[in-house]
Design a protein around this motif. Structure first.
Motif, PDB file in Angstrom:
ATOM      1  N   THR A 152      -8.126  23.342  23.272  1.00 17.73           N
ATOM      2  CA  THR A 152      -9.165  23.575  22.275  1.00 17.73           C
ATOM      3  C   THR A 152     -10.516  23.518  22.953  1.00 17.73           C
ATOM      4  N   LYS A 153     -11.438  24.367  22.499  1.00 19.75           N
ATOM      5  CA  LYS A 153     -12.778  24.415  23.084  1.00 19.75           C
ATOM      6  C   LYS A 153     -13.875  24.239  22.044  1.00 19.75           C
ATOM      7  N   SER A 154     -13.587  24.636  20.816  1.00 20.25           N
ATOM      8  CA  SER A 154     -14.648  24.712  19.813  1.00 20.25           C
ATOM      9  C   SER A 154     -14.731  23.485  18.911  1.00 20.25           C
ATOM     10  N   GLY A 155     -13.899  22.491  19.142  1.00 19.63           N
ATOM     11  CA  GLY A 155     -13.957  21.318  18.280  1.00 19.63           C
ATOM     12  C   GLY A 155     -12.709  20.478  18.423  1.00 19.63           C
ATOM     13  N   PRO A 156     -12.529  19.498  17.540  1.00 23.69           N
ATOM     14  CA  PRO A 156     -11.337  18.647  17.607  1.00 23.69           C
ATOM     15  C   PRO A 156     -10.071  19.486  17.483  1.00 23.69           C
ATOM     16  N   PRO A 157      -9.034  19.152  18.237  1.00 28.21           N
ATOM     17  CA  PRO A 157      -7.798  19.931  18.173  1.00 28.21           C
ATOM     18  C   PRO A 157      -7.049  19.704  16.871  1.00 28.21           C
ATOM     19  N   ASP A 158      -6.145  20.611  16.577  1.00 25.12           N
ATOM     20  CA  ASP A 158      -5.228  20.438  15.455  1.00 25.12           C
ATOM     21  C   ASP A 158      -4.287  19.286  15.835  1.00 25.12           C
ATOM     22  N   GLU A 159      -4.543  18.113  15.279  1.00 25.18           N
ATOM     23  CA  GLU A 159      -3.815  16.912  15.691  1.00 25.18           C
ATOM     24  C   GLU A 159      -2.312  17.079  15.517  1.00 25.18           C
ATOM     25  N   ASP A 160      -1.916  17.699  14.416  1.00 25.19           N
ATOM     26  CA  ASP A 160      -0.494  17.857  14.146  1.00 25.19           C
ATOM     27  C   ASP A 160       0.163  18.718  15.218  1.00 25.19           C
ATOM     28  N   ASN A 205       0.169  16.867  18.635  1.00 26.75           N
ATOM     29  CA  ASN A 205       1.161  15.793  18.656  1.00 26.75           C
ATOM     30  C   ASN A 205       2.570  16.344  18.815  1.00 26.75           C
ATOM     31  N   ARG A 206       2.833  17.478  18.166  1.00 27.25           N
ATOM     32  CA  ARG A 206       4.150  18.093  18.326  1.00 27.25           C
ATOM     33  C   ARG A 206       4.344  18.597  19.750  1.00 27.25           C
ATOM     34  N   ALA A 207       3.284  19.190  20.320  1.00 23.74           N
ATOM     35  CA  ALA A 207       3.376  19.688  21.698  1.00 23.74           C
ATOM     36  C   ALA A 207       3.660  18.544  22.673  1.00 23.74           C
ATOM     37  N   LYS A 208       3.075  17.366  22.398  1.00 21.77           N
ATOM     38  CA  LYS A 208       3.305  16.202  23.260  1.00 21.77           C
ATOM     39  C   LYS A 208       4.668  15.565  23.003  1.00 21.77           C
ATOM     40  N   GLY A 209       5.198  15.785  21.806  1.00 25.70           N
ATOM     41  CA  GLY A 209       6.415  15.083  21.407  1.00 25.70           C
ATOM     42  C   GLY A 209       7.709  15.686  21.903  1.00 25.70           C
ATOM     43  N   TYR A 210       7.629  16.799  22.628  1.00 26.70           N
ATOM     44  CA  TYR A 210       8.850  17.452  23.098  1.00 26.70           C
ATOM     45  C   TYR A 210       9.192  17.077  24.537  1.00 26.70           C
TER      46      TYR A 210
END
Length: 361
Positions: A317-325, A328-333
């Motif tokens: 992400t560059k334009s602001g806070p990331p889509d947390e959901d 988190n899913r990307a990290k959870g795999y």
């Protein structure tokens, strides 16, 4: 294969001659002259030819200018900031052609806009969004000449494309290595406009490399015949950026035939399937920008990842806070990824999946 006396393959020589003829006809068009069919037709009579100026032979203590031209050109390619290139031009007369070309283009931009930012010129040339139809002929030739200076010194550029008419005019003023960004104007919502622009680009042999093609956000290829956009596979594309939430299957189906394609950027993508991955042998990286992937998209990606030639998948992400959901899913795999030979790393704005053989782990 037999070589010519010059040591080049005939096909290579023919390619270089074709490029030279294309440049000649581009220059002639800028001068409002008709095109010629061969280089010989463009040559002056022997009595009118101007012999090339030779640099004087210097005897005595070696200097930078005593080096061969080819070496001096290689030195200029290593200078990658505006202050250093101007200092070099002032110190070594050989490089005056660079500072002269920069000054001429800067002056032309000032005449059009009233101000000038050096950062848009060197070493990365951001082609200004000029209304080239209003630029006097003398200025247009300066832009063309500067593109040749960039080519000689291995520099590249980018241009934002607003409409077909603008693109047709600016093509002659681009360096051979140039990234293209199609604007988010409603103009590109009509797919036939995009088809026209791409076909124009395919007809310019002088464009030798497109580091990135950024597609318009409003473009939809759903109702476009495949043969009408297949011209994309004939372009020297190294990466593509999509800017719409839904990615057309028409587009991803072409990836396998883009032999130079190394990276794809998907912006704000929601749903996408990845059946195309096993056929894309040159594709090494996917980047999801401002991602909001659904579970089904993650499932599809994990399913096809082991059968792909990818080396990395990133979520950023560059334009602001990331889509947390999504993050988190990307990290959870991590467990699923390790089973297929991949690993996960992260920081505040990025989550990166890498093939373990690539990371060296």
């Amino acid at each position: 294969m037999a070589l010519t006396p010059a040591g080049h393959q005939p096909n290579q020589i023919q390619h270089e001659l074709s490029n030279a003829l294309a440049d000649i006809n581009t220059l002639r068009s800028l001068l409002m002259l008709p095109p010629v069919n061969s280089i010989a037709d463009a040559l002056l009579d022997e009595s009118n030819k101007i012999s090339g100026r030779q640099r004087p032979l210097r005897i005595g203590q070696p200097t930078l200018e005593s080096l061969p031209n080819e070496v001096l050109d290689q030195i200029a390619r290593l200078v990658n900031d505006k202050d250093s290139i101007m200092n070099l031009c002032h110190a070594v007369p050989y490089y005056k052609y660079i500072s002269k070309a920069i000054y001429e283009v800067a002056k032309a931009i000032e005449d059009e806009f009233g101000d000038f930012d050096f950062e848009v010129i060197w070493p990365f040339y951001h082609v200004p969004s000029l209304n080239v139809l209003r630029i006097p002929l003398k200025h247009r030739f300066k832009f063309f000449r500067y593109a040749r200076v960039l080519q000689r010194n291995g520099c590249s550029g980018d241009v934002e494309v607003h409409d077909v008419e603008y693109f047709e005019e600016v093509l002659a003023l681009l360096p051979p290595t140039v990234s293209l960004t199609f604007s988010d104007d409603d103009f590109w919502a009509t797919s036939s406009n995009f088809e026209s622009a791409i076909n124009l680009l395919n007809g310019v042999s002088r464009i030798q490399s497109i580091p990135c093609l950024s597609l318009p956000a409003f473009l939809s290829l759903e109702d476009v015949e495949e043969q009408n956009i297949r011209v994309l596979t004939e372009l020297p594309l190294h990466s593509i950026r999509t800017n719409s939430v839904n990615v057309d299957a028409q587009l991803t189906a072409l990836f396998k035939d883009m032999k130079l394609l190394r990276k794809v950027y998907f912006k704000a993508t929601g749903f996408i399937t990845f059946e195309f991955l096993p056929d894309c042998k040159s594709l090494k990286s996917i980047c999801f920008e401002e991602p909001s992937l659904r579970d089904s998209a993650f499932d599809s990606l994990l399913n096809w990842l082991p059968h792909s030639f990818l080396e990395s998948v990133s979520f950023t992400t560059k334009s602001g806070p990331p889509d947390e959901d999504c993050f988190n899913r990307a990290k959870g795999y991590s467990d699923e990824l390790r089973k297929i030979g991949w690993t996960v790393s992260e920081d505040l704005l990025h989550v990166v999946w890498k093939r373990i053989s690539v990371t060296g782990e």
